[in-house]
Design a protein around this motif. Structure first.
Motif, PDB file in Angstrom:
ATOM      1  N   GLY A 127      92.925  51.493 -36.594  1.00 23.34           N
ATOM      2  CA  GLY A 127      92.489  51.660 -35.214  1.00 23.34           C
ATOM      3  C   GLY A 127      91.004  51.978 -35.091  1.00 23.34           C
ATOM      4  N   ALA A 128      90.265  51.886 -36.198  1.00 20.08           N
ATOM      5  CA  ALA A 128      88.822  52.127 -36.172  1.00 20.08           C
ATOM      6  C   ALA A 128      88.132  51.151 -35.226  1.00 20.08           C
ATOM      7  CB  ALA A 128      88.240  51.998 -37.580  1.00 20.08           C
ATOM      8  N   ASP A 129      86.957  51.544 -34.763  1.00 23.03           N
ATOM      9  CA  ASP A 129      86.247  50.748 -33.759  1.00 23.03           C
ATOM     10  C   ASP A 129      85.368  49.655 -34.345  1.00 23.03           C
ATOM     11  OD1 ASP A 129      86.993  52.293 -31.301  1.00 23.03           O
ATOM     12  OD2 ASP A 129      86.014  53.896 -32.414  1.00 23.03           O
ATOM     13  N   GLY A 130      84.970  49.793 -35.602  1.00 28.99           N
ATOM     14  CA  GLY A 130      84.067  48.809 -36.170  1.00 28.99           C
ATOM     15  C   GLY A 130      83.879  48.995 -37.660  1.00 28.99           C
ATOM     16  N   LEU A 131      83.194  48.046 -38.263  1.00 26.37           N
ATOM     17  CA  LEU A 131      82.905  48.059 -39.694  1.00 26.37           C
ATOM     18  C   LEU A 131      81.395  48.118 -39.897  1.00 26.37           C
ATOM     19  CD1 LEU A 131      85.169  45.021 -40.740  1.00 26.37           C
ATOM     20  CD2 LEU A 131      85.847  47.440 -40.676  1.00 26.37           C
ATOM     21  N   GLU A 132      80.962  48.873 -40.886  1.00 24.58           N
ATOM     22  CA  GLU A 132      79.564  48.837 -41.302  1.00 24.58           C
ATOM     23  C   GLU A 132      79.534  48.427 -42.765  1.00 24.58           C
ATOM     24  OE1 GLU A 132      75.997  51.636 -40.223  1.00 24.58           O
ATOM     25  OE2 GLU A 132      76.797  52.324 -42.157  1.00 24.58           O
ATOM     26  N   LEU A 133      78.872  47.323 -43.068  1.00 25.01           N
ATOM     27  CA  LEU A 133      78.813  46.811 -44.426  1.00 25.01           C
ATOM     28  C   LEU A 133      77.624  47.445 -45.137  1.00 25.01           C
ATOM     29  CD1 LEU A 133      79.491  43.024 -43.697  1.00 25.01           C
ATOM     30  CD2 LEU A 133      81.081  44.967 -43.673  1.00 25.01           C
ATOM     31  N   ASN A 134      77.912  48.227 -46.170  1.00 26.51           N
ATOM     32  CA  ASN A 134      76.866  48.958 -46.887  1.00 26.51           C
ATOM     33  C   ASN A 134      76.185  48.036 -47.897  1.00 26.51           C
ATOM     34  OD1 ASN A 134      75.278  50.631 -48.447  1.00 26.51           O
ATOM     35  ND2 ASN A 134      76.760  52.290 -48.521  1.00 26.51           N
TER      36      ASN A 134
END
Length: 424
Positions: A127-134
């Motif tokens: 249910g997370a709002d978004g992804l951040e690609l490290n």
């Protein structure tokens, strides 16, 4: 009262202040305390594949200013050292408890399509709002083909971003490495790959200092050390420049930016937003002073916005971008000279010493019978470099005054003194 709420790349939050992916967002306990303090969102500390990363001890070092405050912070910590299953379970629980806050999850796995496909789908189920690609971690992970090893190769940035956009419905934010010649190249690659936004900067390769007794850099791990990632107030100017480069680049214009790098108060945040950032991420300041700093950040930004008549973040977002340009387009006929307010001057002589020793010998010293000195600017020699204003310890004592040259504006591409004018 100003409205601090934002919608960044489709992600809503009550304010633009997010905690960056780092130790402060490593577990539910930290994140819930942050939300209780008033943070608008978090980027969960970077998840990877099991088995989890193993960290060393010690992990941090710092550079201090004259007042003993941390000006630069260095770390050699890796991504989360907790299992993927535990992290995913906690992310789901936190998002259910705090539905109005932004919960973005940072990710880093092997540069293989199946690995990315699997983990983005697992995160989506929380249910997370978004992804951040490290794509920016500068230590430990690049040796394994991850982090900056991806971010420094535009083709990899584009490829992995496209994988994530293919297999997930969540907004994808690409976190860029500053350890690169031209930040715009990686940002363009992220956009081409379908990124919904970029975040920057990640930490800068660094060694903060050497222990001259034991002849080893800090932090020290059993008599050895390594380069780490540098952050904190010292990196803010670098971060602002890179944010501005992306905001004004025609190829990435309009791409949402989450600003990171040395943000410790409301003014820092306002500067990043003025250069195009739609949200700001904080790490070092929270680690040094605790989560409650966000209260002052929110009230300070709101009060400033009220004083300027800005009703929302969007009202001043990006306003500084059109005023940021290449050197060659600056007005060569614009002139300022320094003026010293004699009523405020204490006669310390710092302006004179700096100008006489290292600049243009444009300040005259006059010695008086009572043993004091006074200083006057020689207008004909002053080039308006600002050194005296910067070095003066008395606020408002030295100001730069605009001079009427009687000349029309002219930039370097138009200047007859430019031997490459036609090529410009």
């Amino acid at each position: 009262m100003a409205d601090l709420s934002i919608e960044f790349a489709g992600i809503k939050a009550p304010n633009p202040f997010w905690l960056a992916s780092a130790p402060p967002t490593d577990k539910a306990y930290n994140v819930e305390r942050a939300f209780e303090a008033g943070w608008g969102g978090v980027v969960w500390k970077t998840l990877g594949e099991d088995p989890a990363a193993v960290n060393v001890s010690s992990r941090y070092s710092a550079v201090f200013d004259a007042n003993g405050e941390v000006s630069g912070f260095n770390n050699i910590e890796l991504i989360t050292d907790r299992s993927l299953e535990v992290n995913l379970r906690e992310i789901e629980a936190v998002k259910k408890s705090w539905p109005d806050r932004a919960v973005v999850v940072s990710l880093m796995v092997q540069c293989e399509e199946e690995s990315w496909k699997k983990i983005v789908k697992q995160v989506e189920q929380t249910g997370a709002d978004g992804l951040e690609l490290n794509f920016g971690c500068p230590h430990g992970m690049p040796e394994r083909g991850m982090g900056a090893a991806v971010g420094q190769v535009p083709e990899y940035v584009e490829m992995v971003t496209r994988w994530c956009k293919t297999y997930s419905r969540l907004p994808v934010i690409v976190k860029l490495t500053p350890n690169i010649t031209d930040i715009r190249v990686a940002a363009r690659a992220a956009k081409t790959g379908g990124a919904d936004a970029v975040s920057l900067i990640n930490t800068i390769n660094s060694i903060t200092g050497i222990d001259l007794d034991d002849m080893v850099a800090r932090p020290i791990v059993d008599g050895k050390s390594t380069h780490g990632g540098y952050c904190g107030p010292a990196v803010k100017p670098i971060a602002l420049n890179m944010v501005g480069e992306i905001a004004r680049d025609p190829q990435t214009y309009g791409l949402p930016i989450s600003g990171i790098g040395g943000i410790g108060n409301w003014r820092d945040a306002a500067e990043f937003i003025a250069l195009g950032s739609g949200s700001v991420q904080v790490c070092t300041a929270a680690m040094v002073y605790g989560f409650r700093i966000v209260k002052e950040m929110k009230s300070g930004l709101s009060n400033w916005m009220d004083s300027k008549g800005y009703e929302s973040i969007q009202d001043f977002q990006g306003l500084a971008v059109p005023n940021t340009t290449d050197w060659k387009y600056l007005n060569m006929n614009y002139k300022v000279v320094a003026k010293i307010d004699q009523d405020k001057c204490t006669g310390c002589g710092r302006c004179y010493i700096g100008c006489e020793d290292t600049s243009h010998q444009a300040i005259d010293i006059k010695s008086h019978d009572d043993g004091t000195n006074s200083f006057e600017v020689i207008d004909a020699k002053c080039v308006g470099c600002n050194l005296c204003e910067i070095s003066c310890p008395i606020e408002g004592c030295i100001k730069m005054e605009v001079q009427d040259t009687g000349l029309e504006p002219m930039n370097w591409t138009e200047d007859p003194r430019n031997p490459y004018r036609d090529a410009s």
